[in-house]
Enzyme design. Structure first.
Site, mmCIF file in Angstrom:
data_model
loop_
_atom_site.group_PDB
_atom_site.id
_atom_site.type_symbol
_atom_site.label_atom_id
_atom_site.label_comp_id
_atom_site.label_asym_id
_atom_site.label_seq_id
_atom_site.Cartn_x
_atom_site.Cartn_y
_atom_site.Cartn_z
ATOM 1 C CB SER A 123 30.186 -23.372 -77.389
ATOM 2 O OG SER A 123 29.641 -23.929 -78.554
ATOM 3 C CG ASP A 240 25.751 -29.926 -76.872
ATOM 4 O OD1 ASP A 240 26.657 -29.360 -76.234
ATOM 5 O OD2 ASP A 240 25.305 -29.484 -77.960
ATOM 6 C CG HIS A 270 25.520 -26.005 -76.988
ATOM 7 N ND1 HIS A 270 26.692 -26.734 -77.045
ATOM 8 C CD2 HIS A 270 25.859 -24.723 -77.293
ATOM 9 C CE1 HIS A 270 27.678 -25.938 -77.396
ATOM 10 N NE2 HIS A 270 27.210 -24.722 -77.561
#
Ligand SMILES: O=C(c1ccc2nc(C3CCCCC3)oc2c1)N1CC(N2CCN(c3ncccn3)CC2)C1
Length: 304
Positions: A123, A240, A270
């Site tokens: 991320s 996601d 995610h």
């Protein structure tokens, strides 16, 4: 050295840093570190960059798997995260995350000057990994990116919303934006419960000023991607809802690297490495296999 008689610097949880593995960054902030050292001679160094609002503790299983392959894994809680000092999930310049990562990487390289170095990032940690590797394009033998933040979701970050965020950043930078519900981040309820219960995670809303730093990092990556030539592995779920998979696809399609791989997880949320058990296991297998295959042959012979 601290002033004689000065109170010991303590983590946000009240633990003296003299009792914790740590580094002190260029701004004098203490960053909590974790190390997973194999028993024998390590074959490579792996730096793990965690994402926004979390810390490096939840990467223990991943790090253990890499340690079992004789890899020396290390990580720290970024400024303002977990057991490190700094204003919670806030940063005045995204470059600080990259500078601190390079400081830790350089420290470990000084201790193991002959070992190849990998970065693994999730991320926002993926954005940190990309920009760190872009600053030192010859220093890393591979970069593994798990649902990296590469570009904004055009549905959520519309031009109007971006304009309003930039306007608000000048007027009310500490205003918090809505935060995504954790149930949309993983399909595994136990993982979601653990994430929600983890007091080292930041559970508040995202400040406008922090969102602006993420947007600035996204804009910087757009400029860098056409010059990315280092090897990378991209792992992304097509469900996601936080970091759009189109960013990973764009990076894969537009980087000139001749050693790149993308694996899309259909239905994956995610946090792929914390998604359904079969997905999380696949992610661990993919990244451990890819890293092992990218360790230069000379190094592995040295280790024998
Ligand atoms: O790095 C991030 C993260 C968080 C919020 C973000 N918002 C944006 C947008 C904001 C607007 C401008 C463009 C960017 O990007 C983000 C990245 N994250 C989310 C964290 N992960 C950690 C692991 N998670 C997890 N783990 C176990 C179970 C459930 N979730 C999911 C959340 C790391």
């Amino acid at each position: 050295m601290p002033e004689p008689g000065a109170a010991p610097r303590r983590s946000p949880q009240g633990v003296p840093y003299s009792d914790l593995p740590h580094i002190v960054n260029a701004d004098g902030l203490h960053l909590f570190c974790r190390y997973w050292e194999p028993t024998g001679q390590p074959r490579a160094l792996v730096f793990i960059a965690h994402g926004a609002g979390e810390h490096c503790g939840p990467y223990d299983e991943m790090a253990q798997r890499l340690k079992e392959l004789s890899l020396l894994v290390f990580a720290h809680d970024h400024v303002g995260h977990g057991q490190s000092e700094g204003d919670r999930m806030n940063i005045k310049d995204f470059q600080i995350y990259i500078r601190d990562s390079l400081q830790h990487i350089d420290l470990m390289k000084s201790r193991h000057p002959d070992l190849p170095v990998f970065i693994v990032g999730h991320s926002m940690g993926g954005a940190i990994s990309i920009l760190t590797a872009c600053e030192r394009p010859g220093d890393f033998v591979g970069v593994v990116l798990i649902a990296p933040l590469v570009q904004m979701n055009p549905e959520s970050a519309t031009p109007f919303k971006v304009f309003m965020a930039k306007l608000l950043n000048h007027m009310l930078p500490s205003l918090t934006m809505g935060s995504i519900e954790s149930k949309w981040l993983s399909r595994d309820k136990r993982q979601v419960e653990a994430y929600d219960a983890d007091e080292l995670n930041y559970h508040g809303g995202m400040r406008v000023s922090f969102g602006m730093q993420l947007m600035a990092a996204v804009e910087r990556m757009q400029r860098e991607i056409p010059s990315i030539s280092w090897p990378f592995l991209l792992l992304h779920g097509d469900a996601d809802k936080l970091c759009d998979i189109r960013g990973s696809r764009m990076m894969y399609d537009n980087s000139p690297s001749t050693d790149k791989k993308i694996k899309i997880y259909e239905g994956g949320y995610h946090a792929l490495h914390h998604d359904l058990p079969e997905v999380a296991e696949s992610v661990l297998k993919e990244l451990t296999t890819w890293i092992t295959e990218h360790i230069p042959a000379a190094t592995s012979q040295e280790a024998q």
